[in-house]
Structures are given as C-alpha cells and as structure tokens.
Design a protein around this motif. Structure first.
Motif, PDB file in Angstrom:
ATOM      1  N   SER A   1       2.289   6.663   5.642  1.00 25.49           N
ATOM      2  CA  SER A   1       1.322   5.635   6.049  1.00 25.49           C
ATOM      3  C   SER A   1      -0.107   6.168   6.157  1.00 25.49           C
ATOM      4  CB  SER A   1       1.752   4.960   7.354  1.00 25.49           C
ATOM      5  OG  SER A   1       1.826   5.897   8.404  1.00 25.49           O
ATOM      6  N   THR A   2      -0.291   7.375   6.680  1.00 25.02           N
ATOM      7  CA  THR A   2      -1.645   7.921   6.800  1.00 25.02           C
ATOM      8  C   THR A   2      -2.287   8.144   5.437  1.00 25.02           C
ATOM      9  OG1 THR A   2      -1.187   8.902   8.949  1.00 25.02           O
ATOM     10  CG2 THR A   2      -3.025   9.839   7.706  1.00 25.02           C
ATOM     11  N   PRO A   3      -1.625   8.821   4.496  1.00 26.62           N
ATOM     12  CA  PRO A   3      -2.257   8.965   3.177  1.00 26.62           C
ATOM     13  C   PRO A   3      -2.524   7.619   2.499  1.00 26.62           C
ATOM     14  CG  PRO A   3      -0.317  10.371   3.326  1.00 26.62           C
ATOM     15  CD  PRO A   3      -0.377   9.571   4.582  1.00 26.62           C
ATOM     16  N   PHE A   4      -1.616   6.666   2.654  1.00 24.77           N
ATOM     17  CA  PHE A   4      -1.818   5.352   2.039  1.00 24.77           C
ATOM     18  C   PHE A   4      -3.053   4.663   2.619  1.00 24.77           C
ATOM     19  CE2 PHE A   4      -1.001   0.697   2.131  1.00 24.77           C
ATOM     20  CZ  PHE A   4      -1.166   0.463   0.780  1.00 24.77           C
ATOM     21  N   MET A   5      -3.182   4.704   3.939  1.00 30.73           N
ATOM     22  CA  MET A   5      -4.345   4.062   4.576  1.00 30.73           C
ATOM     23  C   MET A   5      -5.642   4.705   4.082  1.00 30.73           C
ATOM     24  SD  MET A   5      -3.453   1.646   6.815  1.00 30.73           S
ATOM     25  CE  MET A   5      -4.720   1.640   8.040  1.00 30.73           C
TER      26      MET A   5
ATOM     27  N   ALA B   1      -4.369  16.168  -0.224  1.00 32.64           N
ATOM     28  CA  ALA B   1      -5.812  15.875  -0.176  1.00 32.64           C
ATOM     29  C   ALA B   1      -6.100  14.672   0.722  1.00 32.64           C
ATOM     30  CB  ALA B   1      -6.343  15.634  -1.586  1.00 32.64           C
ATOM     31  N   LEU B   2      -5.272  13.649   0.655  1.00 34.37           N
ATOM     32  CA  LEU B   2      -5.463  12.473   1.508  1.00 34.37           C
ATOM     33  C   LEU B   2      -5.226  12.815   2.970  1.00 34.37           C
ATOM     34  CD1 LEU B   2      -3.810   9.789  -0.771  1.00 34.37           C
ATOM     35  CD2 LEU B   2      -6.226   9.879  -0.115  1.00 34.37           C
ATOM     36  N   ASN B   3      -4.219  13.634   3.257  1.00 33.79           N
ATOM     37  CA  ASN B   3      -3.965  14.064   4.642  1.00 33.79           C
ATOM     38  C   ASN B   3      -5.124  14.891   5.183  1.00 33.79           C
ATOM     39  OD1 ASN B   3      -1.512  12.840   5.385  1.00 33.79           O
ATOM     40  ND2 ASN B   3      -0.356  14.363   4.230  1.00 33.79           N
ATOM     41  N   LEU B   4      -5.712  15.740   4.347  1.00 36.26           N
ATOM     42  CA  LEU B   4      -6.862  16.538   4.755  1.00 36.26           C
ATOM     43  C   LEU B   4      -8.051  15.636   5.075  1.00 36.26           C
ATOM     44  CD1 LEU B   4      -8.195  19.288   5.202  1.00 36.26           C
ATOM     45  CD2 LEU B   4      -8.736  19.318   2.759  1.00 36.26           C
ATOM     46  N   THR B   5      -8.305  14.657   4.221  1.00 33.15           N
ATOM     47  CA  THR B   5      -9.380  13.696   4.463  1.00 33.15           C
ATOM     48  C   THR B   5      -9.156  12.951   5.773  1.00 33.15           C
ATOM     49  OG1 THR B   5      -9.703  13.391   2.090  1.00 33.15           O
ATOM     50  CG2 THR B   5     -10.588  11.686   3.516  1.00 33.15           C
ATOM     51  N   ALA B   6      -7.926  12.552   6.017  1.00 33.70           N
ATOM     52  CA  ALA B   6      -7.595  11.839   7.256  1.00 33.70           C
ATOM     53  C   ALA B   6      -7.880  12.711   8.467  1.00 33.70           C
ATOM     54  CB  ALA B   6      -6.131  11.405   7.242  1.00 33.70           C
ATOM     55  N   ALA B   7      -7.489  13.971   8.414  1.00 37.82           N
ATOM     56  CA  ALA B   7      -7.718  14.889   9.531  1.00 37.82           C
ATOM     57  C   ALA B   7      -9.210  15.108   9.762  1.00 37.82           C
ATOM     58  CB  ALA B   7      -7.012  16.216   9.270  1.00 37.82           C
TER      59      ALA B   7
ATOM     60  N   MET C   1       4.946  -8.068  -9.251  1.00 40.17           N
ATOM     61  CA  MET C   1       4.855  -8.005  -7.797  1.00 40.17           C
ATOM     62  C   MET C   1       5.929  -7.066  -7.264  1.00 40.17           C
ATOM     63  SD  MET C   1       5.093 -11.025  -4.935  1.00 40.17           S
ATOM     64  CE  MET C   1       3.775 -11.908  -5.677  1.00 40.17           C
ATOM     65  N   SER C   2       5.547  -6.280  -6.319  1.00 35.61           N
ATOM     66  CA  SER C   2       6.455  -5.308  -5.729  1.00 35.61           C
ATOM     67  C   SER C   2       7.508  -5.991  -4.858  1.00 35.61           C
ATOM     68  CB  SER C   2       5.662  -4.322  -4.876  1.00 35.61           C
ATOM     69  OG  SER C   2       6.513  -3.446  -4.222  1.00 35.61           O
ATOM     70  N   LYS C   3       8.731  -5.500  -4.937  1.00 35.59           N
ATOM     71  CA  LYS C   3       9.788  -6.028  -4.081  1.00 35.59           C
ATOM     72  C   LYS C   3       9.883  -5.247  -2.791  1.00 35.59           C
ATOM     73  CE  LYS C   3      12.458  -7.903  -7.831  1.00 35.59           C
ATOM     74  NZ  LYS C   3      13.741  -8.175  -8.382  1.00 35.59           N
ATOM     75  N   ASN C   4       9.367  -4.003  -2.792  1.00 36.48           N
ATOM     76  CA  ASN C   4       9.425  -3.167  -1.594  1.00 36.48           C
ATOM     77  C   ASN C   4       8.214  -3.478  -0.731  1.00 36.48           C
ATOM     78  OD1 ASN C   4       9.749  -1.266   0.351  1.00 36.48           O
ATOM     79  ND2 ASN C   4       9.415   0.483  -0.980  1.00 36.48           N
ATOM     80  N   LYS C   5       8.454  -4.097   0.384  1.00 36.99           N
ATOM     81  CA  LYS C   5       7.374  -4.444   1.297  1.00 36.99           C
ATOM     82  C   LYS C   5       7.404  -3.595   2.558  1.00 36.99           C
ATOM     83  CE  LYS C   5       6.680  -9.163  -0.183  1.00 36.99           C
ATOM     84  NZ  LYS C   5       6.509 -10.538   0.251  1.00 36.99           N
ATOM     85  N   GLN C   6       8.075  -2.453   2.489  1.00 34.24           N
ATOM     86  CA  GLN C   6       8.151  -1.548   3.637  1.00 34.24           C
ATOM     87  C   GLN C   6       7.309  -0.303   3.341  1.00 34.24           C
ATOM     88  OE1 GLN C   6       9.763  -2.004   6.650  1.00 34.24           O
ATOM     89  NE2 GLN C   6      10.209  -4.074   5.963  1.00 34.24           N
ATOM     90  N   LEU C   7       6.422   0.020   4.260  1.00 40.40           N
ATOM     91  CA  LEU C   7       5.613   1.227   4.164  1.00 40.40           C
ATOM     92  C   LEU C   7       6.248   2.276   5.068  1.00 40.40           C
ATOM     93  CD1 LEU C   7       3.040   2.767   3.306  1.00 40.40           C
ATOM     94  CD2 LEU C   7       1.905   1.715   5.278  1.00 40.40           C
ATOM     95  N   PRO C   8       6.820   3.351   4.505  1.00 38.79           N
ATOM     96  CA  PRO C   8       7.426   4.391   5.334  1.00 38.79           C
ATOM     97  C   PRO C   8       6.374   5.075   6.214  1.00 38.79           C
ATOM     98  CG  PRO C   8       8.130   4.598   3.052  1.00 38.79           C
ATOM     99  CD  PRO C   8       7.012   3.599   3.083  1.00 38.79           C
ATOM    100  N   HIS C   9       6.732   5.365   7.447  1.00 37.77           N
ATOM    101  CA  HIS C   9       5.797   5.975   8.386  1.00 37.77           C
ATOM    102  C   HIS C   9       5.222   7.293   7.858  1.00 37.77           C
ATOM    103  CE1 HIS C   9       3.955   7.288  12.090  1.00 37.77           C
ATOM    104  NE2 HIS C   9       4.605   8.434  11.965  1.00 37.77           N
ATOM    105  N   HIS C  10       6.065   8.118   7.255  1.00 37.58           N
ATOM    106  CA  HIS C  10       5.621   9.448   6.833  1.00 37.58           C
ATOM    107  C   HIS C  10       4.537   9.418   5.758  1.00 37.58           C
ATOM    108  CE1 HIS C  10       8.615   8.722   3.665  1.00 37.58           C
ATOM    109  NE2 HIS C  10       7.940   9.602   2.958  1.00 37.58           N
TER     110      HIS C  10
ATOM    111  N   ALA D   1       7.273   3.552  14.067  1.00 32.90           N
ATOM    112  CA  ALA D   1       8.538   3.057  13.520  1.00 32.90           C
ATOM    113  C   ALA D   1       8.845   3.844  12.246  1.00 32.90           C
ATOM    114  CB  ALA D   1       8.432   1.565  13.216  1.00 32.90           C
ATOM    115  N   LYS D   2      10.058   3.721  11.743  1.00 35.60           N
ATOM    116  CA  LYS D   2      10.418   4.397  10.488  1.00 35.60           C
ATOM    117  C   LYS D   2       9.638   3.823   9.316  1.00 35.60           C
ATOM    118  CE  LYS D   2      15.015   6.042  11.559  1.00 35.60           C
ATOM    119  NZ  LYS D   2      16.410   6.110  11.147  1.00 35.60           N
ATOM    120  N   SER D   3       9.369   2.511   9.365  1.00 30.75           N
ATOM    121  CA  SER D   3       8.595   1.861   8.320  1.00 30.75           C
ATOM    122  C   SER D   3       7.938   0.608   8.894  1.00 30.75           C
ATOM    123  CB  SER D   3       9.479   1.504   7.124  1.00 30.75           C
ATOM    124  OG  SER D   3      10.446   0.554   7.498  1.00 30.75           O
ATOM    125  N   TYR D   4       6.969   0.098   8.128  1.00 38.82           N
ATOM    126  CA  TYR D   4       6.201  -1.060   8.571  1.00 38.82           C
ATOM    127  C   TYR D   4       6.185  -2.108   7.457  1.00 38.82           C
ATOM    128  CZ  TYR D   4       4.610   2.703  11.584  1.00 38.82           C
ATOM    129  OH  TYR D   4       4.572   3.769  12.434  1.00 38.82           O
TER     130      TYR D   4
END
Length: 104
Positions: free
Chosen positions: A12-16, A81-87, A1-10, A51-54
């Motif tokens: 977030s779009t590719p992750f989504m 590629a993910l940023n392009l798809t998002a756009a 299990m991951s200990k980092n539960k913060q998603l950095p804003h920069h 925010a800086k992270s979520y």
C-alpha cells in the motif's frame, strides 16, 4: 477493468507514493483515503486500522493494475525506490509538523 479490488497492506505505501508521483493528491476521510487527479477519484477504504488488504473503487483498481505492470517490468528496485521516497517524505513531514513527533 481489473477484477482485483483488494490492495494488499504490504504494498500500500509504494502504491500510494506511485499515485502521488503520478499527480494525485490525497485526502483522508473517516472511512477512506481519497486520491484525486483532475476529475478522477480513487478511494481506498479503511477504518484507520491496519488490515491484510483494503478495498478499492474501480478507478483505484485500474491504477493498481498499471502499478503492478510497472512492478513486474522493473522488479524489486521499483518498490524499493518508492519505499525510499515514502520514508523521505515522512521524515520531511515530521520536521515540518513537529506536533506529530512523539515526545520521549
């Protein structure tokens, strides 16, 4: 299990969009974005402001860990590629929902 539960804003779009490509659907709530796939529910907590992270729940944090592994294995082109798809998806959404377009 991951200990980092913060998603950095920069990132977030590719992750989504990585989550969408993996079959997740999204629903915006007042305090979070809910990502569902089958019986799995991920949450990214936000209040509608940038925010800086979520904060994420455990399921999202585990998926984020997988996302980072793919990023490290594939490099910057993976994010590009993910940023392009998002756009592209955003542009299509604007043409299909003109109410969201700003009038100059």
């Amino acid at each position: 299990m991951s200990k980092n539960k913060q998603l950095p804003h920069h990132i977030s779009t590719p992750f989504m969009h990585w989550m969408f490509n993996g079959g997740h659907s999204a629903e915006v709530k007042t305090d979070c974005v809910v990502l569902r796939k089958n019986k799995n529910i991920g949450k990214i907590f936000c209040d509608g402001t940038t925010a800086k992270s979520y904060l994420m729940n455990n399921y999202c944090a585990e998926r984020y860990e997988m996302f980072l592994k793919q990023y490290f294995n594939n490099g910057k082109s993976f994010i590009d590629a993910l940023n392009l798809t998002a756009a592209q998806r955003y542009a299509v959404a604007l043409t299909q929902n003109p109410i969201f377009m700003k009038v100059a």
